[in-house]
Design an enzyme around this catalytic site. Structure first.
Site, PDB file in Angstrom:
ATOM      1  N   ASP A  80       0.764  -1.161   0.047  1.00 25.40           N
ATOM      2  CA  ASP A  80      -0.057  -0.030   0.055  1.00 25.40           C
ATOM      3  C   ASP A  80       0.846   1.114   0.039  1.00 25.40           C
ATOM      4  OD1 ASP A  80      -3.314   0.136   0.738  1.00 25.40           O
ATOM      5  OD2 ASP A  80      -2.021   2.180   1.066  1.00 25.40           O
ATOM      6  N   LYS A 134     -21.483   4.815  -6.892  1.00 23.44           N
ATOM      7  CA  LYS A 134     -20.547   5.021  -8.112  1.00 23.44           C
ATOM      8  C   LYS A 134     -20.691   4.092  -9.271  1.00 23.44           C
ATOM      9  CE  LYS A 134     -16.204   2.540  -6.710  1.00 23.44           C
ATOM     10  NZ  LYS A 134     -16.216   1.700  -7.739  1.00 23.44           N
ATOM     11  N   CYS A 191     -19.791   1.322  -3.498  1.00 22.31           N
ATOM     12  CA  CYS A 191     -19.773   0.640  -4.785  1.00 22.31           C
ATOM     13  C   CYS A 191     -21.093   1.111  -5.474  1.00 22.31           C
ATOM     14  CB  CYS A 191     -19.128  -0.624  -4.726  1.00 22.31           C
ATOM     15  SG  CYS A 191     -17.706  -0.870  -4.340  1.00 22.31           S
TER      16      CYS A 191
HETATM   17  P1  NAD Z   1     -10.239   1.148  -0.552  1.00 20.64           P
HETATM   18  O1  NAD Z   1     -10.228   2.518  -0.519  1.00 20.64           O
HETATM   19  O2  NAD Z   1     -10.715   0.526   0.627  1.00 20.64           O
HETATM   20  O3  NAD Z   1      -8.540   0.485  -0.567  1.00 20.64           O
HETATM   21  C1  NAD Z   1      -7.665   1.020  -1.626  1.00 20.64           C
HETATM   22  C2  NAD Z   1      -6.228   1.089  -1.162  1.00 20.64           C
HETATM   23  O4  NAD Z   1      -5.418   1.161  -2.208  1.00 20.64           O
HETATM   24  C3  NAD Z   1      -6.005   2.147  -0.145  1.00 20.64           C
HETATM   25  O5  NAD Z   1      -5.401   1.424   1.083  1.00 20.64           O
HETATM   26  C4  NAD Z   1      -4.971   2.987  -0.857  1.00 20.64           C
HETATM   27  O6  NAD Z   1      -3.928   3.438   0.097  1.00 20.64           O
HETATM   28  C5  NAD Z   1      -4.249   1.695  -1.801  1.00 20.64           C
HETATM   29  N1  NAD Z   1      -3.671   2.759  -2.942  1.00 20.64           N
HETATM   30  C6  NAD Z   1      -4.131   3.551  -3.877  1.00 20.64           C
HETATM   31  N2  NAD Z   1      -3.088   3.519  -4.788  1.00 20.64           N
HETATM   32  C7  NAD Z   1      -2.037   2.716  -4.476  1.00 20.64           C
HETATM   33  C8  NAD Z   1      -0.900   2.742  -5.230  1.00 20.64           C
HETATM   34  N3  NAD Z   1      -0.391   3.258  -6.296  1.00 20.64           N
HETATM   35  N4  NAD Z   1      -0.044   1.563  -4.586  1.00 20.64           N
HETATM   36  C9  NAD Z   1      -0.375   0.784  -3.544  1.00 20.64           C
HETATM   37  N5  NAD Z   1      -1.701   1.098  -2.853  1.00 20.64           N
HETATM   38  C10 NAD Z   1      -2.589   2.133  -3.386  1.00 20.64           C
HETATM   39  O7  NAD Z   1     -10.936   0.577  -1.711  1.00 20.64           O
HETATM   40  P2  NAD Z   1     -11.673  -0.985  -1.809  1.00 20.64           P
HETATM   41  O8  NAD Z   1     -13.202  -0.589  -0.874  1.00 20.64           O
HETATM   42  O9  NAD Z   1     -10.581  -2.016  -1.390  1.00 20.64           O
HETATM   43  O10 NAD Z   1     -11.971  -0.654  -3.550  1.00 20.64           O
HETATM   44  C11 NAD Z   1     -11.001  -1.138  -4.390  1.00 20.64           C
HETATM   45  C12 NAD Z   1     -11.545  -1.538  -5.732  1.00 20.64           C
HETATM   46  O11 NAD Z   1     -12.374  -2.710  -5.449  1.00 20.64           O
HETATM   47  C13 NAD Z   1     -12.787  -0.430  -6.287  1.00 20.64           C
HETATM   48  O12 NAD Z   1     -12.500  -0.400  -7.418  1.00 20.64           O
HETATM   49  C14 NAD Z   1     -13.980  -0.924  -5.644  1.00 20.64           C
HETATM   50  O13 NAD Z   1     -15.041  -0.343  -6.709  1.00 20.64           O
HETATM   51  C15 NAD Z   1     -13.796  -2.371  -5.787  1.00 20.64           C
HETATM   52  N6  NAD Z   1     -14.694  -3.313  -4.924  1.00 20.64           N
HETATM   53  C16 NAD Z   1     -14.748  -3.184  -3.937  1.00 20.64           C
HETATM   54  C17 NAD Z   1     -15.654  -3.698  -3.014  1.00 20.64           C
HETATM   55  C18 NAD Z   1     -15.886  -3.397  -1.532  1.00 20.64           C
HETATM   56  O14 NAD Z   1     -16.722  -3.918  -0.870  1.00 20.64           O
HETATM   57  N7  NAD Z   1     -15.237  -2.389  -0.932  1.00 20.64           N
HETATM   58  C19 NAD Z   1     -15.978  -4.964  -3.453  1.00 20.64           C
HETATM   59  C20 NAD Z   1     -15.833  -5.349  -4.949  1.00 20.64           C
HETATM   60  C21 NAD Z   1     -15.068  -4.304  -5.664  1.00 20.64           C
HETATM   61  C1  UGA Z   2     -22.073  -4.534  -2.982  1.00 18.66           C
HETATM   62  C2  UGA Z   2     -22.531  -5.967  -3.706  1.00 18.66           C
HETATM   63  O1  UGA Z   2     -23.350  -6.575  -2.904  1.00 18.66           O
HETATM   64  C3  UGA Z   2     -21.105  -6.720  -3.665  1.00 18.66           C
HETATM   65  O2  UGA Z   2     -21.375  -7.907  -4.520  1.00 18.66           O
HETATM   66  C4  UGA Z   2     -20.037  -5.905  -4.436  1.00 18.66           C
HETATM   67  O3  UGA Z   2     -18.763  -6.835  -4.616  1.00 18.66           O
HETATM   68  C5  UGA Z   2     -19.905  -4.666  -3.860  1.00 18.66           C
HETATM   69  O4  UGA Z   2     -21.183  -3.897  -3.595  1.00 18.66           O
HETATM   70  C6  UGA Z   2     -19.011  -3.782  -4.695  1.00 18.66           C
HETATM   71  O5  UGA Z   2     -18.696  -3.852  -5.634  1.00 18.66           O
HETATM   72  O6  UGA Z   2     -18.307  -3.236  -3.780  1.00 18.66           O
HETATM   73  P1  UGA Z   2     -21.688  -3.917  -0.292  1.00 18.66           P
HETATM   74  O7  UGA Z   2     -21.707  -2.207  -1.209  1.00 18.66           O
HETATM   75  O8  UGA Z   2     -20.687  -4.271   0.330  1.00 18.66           O
HETATM   76  O9  UGA Z   2     -21.539  -4.647  -1.617  1.00 18.66           O
HETATM   77  O10 UGA Z   2     -22.915  -4.093   0.336  1.00 18.66           O
HETATM   78  P2  UGA Z   2     -24.282  -4.667   0.246  1.00 18.66           P
HETATM   79  O11 UGA Z   2     -24.760  -5.555   1.054  1.00 18.66           O
HETATM   80  O12 UGA Z   2     -24.520  -5.188  -1.353  1.00 18.66           O
HETATM   81  O13 UGA Z   2     -25.456  -3.436   0.507  1.00 18.66           O
HETATM   82  C7  UGA Z   2     -25.267  -2.317  -0.590  1.00 18.66           C
HETATM   83  C8  UGA Z   2     -26.245  -1.144   0.061  1.00 18.66           C
HETATM   84  O14 UGA Z   2     -27.783  -1.862  -0.297  1.00 18.66           O
HETATM   85  C9  UGA Z   2     -26.286  -0.848   1.508  1.00 18.66           C
HETATM   86  O15 UGA Z   2     -26.817   0.513   1.737  1.00 18.66           O
HETATM   87  C10 UGA Z   2     -27.337  -1.699   2.098  1.00 18.66           C
HETATM   88  O16 UGA Z   2     -27.980  -1.190   3.226  1.00 18.66           O
HETATM   89  C11 UGA Z   2     -28.397  -1.800   0.959  1.00 18.66           C
HETATM   90  N1  UGA Z   2     -29.332  -2.972   1.172  1.00 18.66           N
HETATM   91  C12 UGA Z   2     -29.078  -4.342   0.683  1.00 18.66           C
HETATM   92  C13 UGA Z   2     -30.767  -2.668   1.081  1.00 18.66           C
HETATM   93  O17 UGA Z   2     -31.204  -1.582   1.181  1.00 18.66           O
HETATM   94  N2  UGA Z   2     -31.725  -3.712   0.898  1.00 18.66           N
HETATM   95  C14 UGA Z   2     -31.119  -4.903   0.789  1.00 18.66           C
HETATM   96  O18 UGA Z   2     -31.942  -5.939   0.593  1.00 18.66           O
HETATM   97  C15 UGA Z   2     -29.842  -5.095   0.582  1.00 18.66           C
END
Ligand code: NAD
Ligand code: UGA
Length: 445
Positions: free
Chosen positions: A40, A268, A265
């Site tokens: 990171d 966006k 997520c």
């Molecule tokens: P996050 O902000 O929690 O973590 C990202 C990390 O990357 C941070 O700690 C940051 O400091 C680090 N970073 C940034 N630039 C860097 C670099 N050049 N080198 C090393 N580290 C670097 O983000 P996240 O929630 O883990 O999401 C990451 C991606 O995964 C996004 O595209 C998101 O849409 C996707 N995603 C997120 C979730 C989720 O539930 N949060 C689920 C599925 C997919």
């Molecule tokens: C969501 C997807 O479920 C994951 O599969 C995906 O990987 C992730 O986004 C991502 O791309 O980051 P997450 O955002 O962690 O996961 O949470 P969810 O459990 O999906 O809830 C998303 C939002 O929907 C929350 O605000 C939750 O309160 C709301 N929600 C969910 C409802 O209002 N009703 C429901 O029945 C379920």
């Protein structure tokens, strides 16, 4: 987790980004038997992780990180380069926030690719795990400028709060690659999960990720629209959900009405989906409607608070005390990004209300981004303090402990005859009324 059989063919893997996705990916891949360097750019985060301290709330993650640090299979390093030095497969797990035009901003992906390009081993595999628009596999290839390195798409479907479980028990693993051998190499890394693996072309894999999030957001917006309709016609959304959810073609999941979907997520990614479609000439009106319903649902929750205290739309709420239980976008996480609760409290504070809030994962004196998001909100150490003196109490996040609150004790500290606005339909309306309080849920009679 005991059903995981460690891989007989461990690889040396790198993970760029130690956030919700990167840290979970790194820790779980080490748990599968691989050797993982997780990197990171945030020096404090790296130091913390080296000590086995987890910077996020994620069930089961701490145990795995501590165990894998001890096993020597997991290490944390500063800077993306470390994740690509002497590793066979490098996962990009950096943020892809919303850009000014509504599309995904690829600057972190491009920066990470630029940083790893000079150190990647010949024959290495670069895996795009961040959520990225169609065409991003090619973007990474163009930045890397390495003909000896393959780039594949591998979207992640984990949810916050259940990230470890979701990673280790995926419904499917999606891999997008025009190079079949590269796709199969990545499939081998995941082999211990014994999950169905779908290898497609990169554009399909990238589309699958947005389509999945868009579809789930659509289900929630649908039920939220139905909840508004239930309120208008005097129907019960609980019964409607039971009635439609028991149809196997519809299913019960993601049909919980609420204050609108939020998080890092869905908001966006739904906008990015509209933007990707528009870029390729398709006007995704349905997805625009899904987003509009969500915005309307958030406004409806604020309107419920106003109605509870008898102050109409547009009028100031000066002197009105509002107690709020829950600030995170859902239970089980400490994430406030795009939380409907935060949107609501900001709107109430802007209208002059005094907002006192409690969330089990938010400190009474937060610092950094959390403090900025919650400017003007008085944070409390427990639910009763947040409720004390309030004329309305809002249940904004479905933390299970809120369902067990002593309603008589609550009624004792709220202004007599106060209302509970239950945006999660967490409480039993009859029990709330029996405690002498008014009750307003979502789509409930
Ligand atoms: P996050 O902000 O929690 O973590 C990202 C990390 O990357 C941070 O700690 C940051 O400091 C680090 N970073 C940034 N630039 C860097 C670099 N050049 N080198 C090393 N580290 C670097 O983000 P996240 O929630 O883990 O999401 C990451 C991606 O995964 C996004 O595209 C998101 O849409 C996707 N995603 C997120 C979730 C989720 O539930 N949060 C689920 C599925 C997919
Ligand atoms: C969501 C997807 O479920 C994951 O599969 C995906 O990987 C992730 O986004 C991502 O791309 O980051 P997450 O955002 O962690 O996961 O949470 P969810 O459990 O999906 O809830 C998303 C939002 O929907 C929350 O605000 C939750 O309160 C709301 N929600 C969910 C409802 O209002 N009703 C429901 O029945 C379920």
């Amino acid at each position: 987790m005991s059903d995981i059989v460690p891989t007989p063919t461990p690889s040396r893997l790198g993970v760029v980004g130690a956030g919700y996705v990167g840290l979970t990916t790194g820790a779980c891949l080490a748990h599968l038997g691989h050797e993982v360097v997780c990197a990171d750019v945030d020096a404090d985060r790296v130091e913390q992780l080296r000590r086995g301290q987890i910077p996020i709330v994620e069930e089961g993650l701490s145990e795995i990180v501590v165990a894998e640090l001890a096993s020597g299979r997991l290490s944390f390093e500063l800077g993306a380069e470390a994740a690509a030095t002497d590793t066979d497969v490098v996962f990009l797990c950096v943020p892809t926030p919303q850009g000014a035009d509504g599309g995904a901003d690829l600057r972190y992906i491009e920066a990470a690719a630029t940083q790893i390009a000079p150190v990647l081993k010949p024959g290495a595999l670069v895996v795009n795990k961040s959520t990225v628009p169609v065409g991003s596999t090619k973007v990474v290839e163009d930045v890397l400028q390495r003909n000896d390195v393959a780039v594949v798409s591998n979207p992640e479907f984990l949810r916050e709060g259940t990230a470890v479980h979701d990673f280790l028990h995926p419904d499917r693993v999606v891999i997008g690659s025009d190079d079949r051998a590269a796709g199969e190499r990545l499939a081998d890394v995941y082999a211990p999960l014994q999950a169905p693996i779908l290898i497609t072309d990169p554009a399909s894999a990238e589309t699958i990720k947005y389509a999945a999030n868009g579809f789930l957001a659509m289900k929630i917006s649908f039920v939220n629209a139905i909840s508004a309709m239930c309120e208008a016609v005097g129907a019960s959304v609980d019964d409607v959900v039971e009635g439609i959810g028991s149809d196997a073609r519809i299913g019960r999941s993601f049909l919980r009405p609420g204050p609108g979907w939020g998080g890092s997520c869905f908001p966006k990614d739904s906008k990015a989906l509209v933007k990707i479609a528009a870029d390729y000439g398709y006007d995704f009106t349905m997805m625009k409607g899904v987003i509009d319903v969500n915005e309307e649902q958030k406004r409806r929750m604020v309107a419920k608070v106003r109605e509870a205290v008898g102050v109409g739309p547009g009028l100031r709420l000066t002197g009105t005390k509002v107690g709020v239980l829950g600030l995170t976008f859902k239970a089980g996480t400490d994430d406030l990004r795009d939380s409907p609760s935060v949107t609501m409290v900001q709107s109430l504070v802007a209208a002059g209300a005094t907002v006192r809030a409690f969330d089990p994962t938010v400190e009474v004196a937060p610092t950094g981004p959390k403090a900025q998001l919650l400017a003007g909100v008085e944070l409390c150490a427990d639910p009763l303090s947040a409720a004390t003196g309030a004329a309305v109490l809002v249940i904004a996040t479905e933390w299970p402990e809120f369902a067990k609150l002593d309603l008589d004790a609550l009624a004792g500290v709220l202004v007599p005859g106060s209302a509970v606005v239950d945006t999660r339909n967490l409480l039993d309306p009859a029990a709330v009324r029996a405690a002498g309080l008014r009750y307003d849920g979502v789509g409930r009679r």
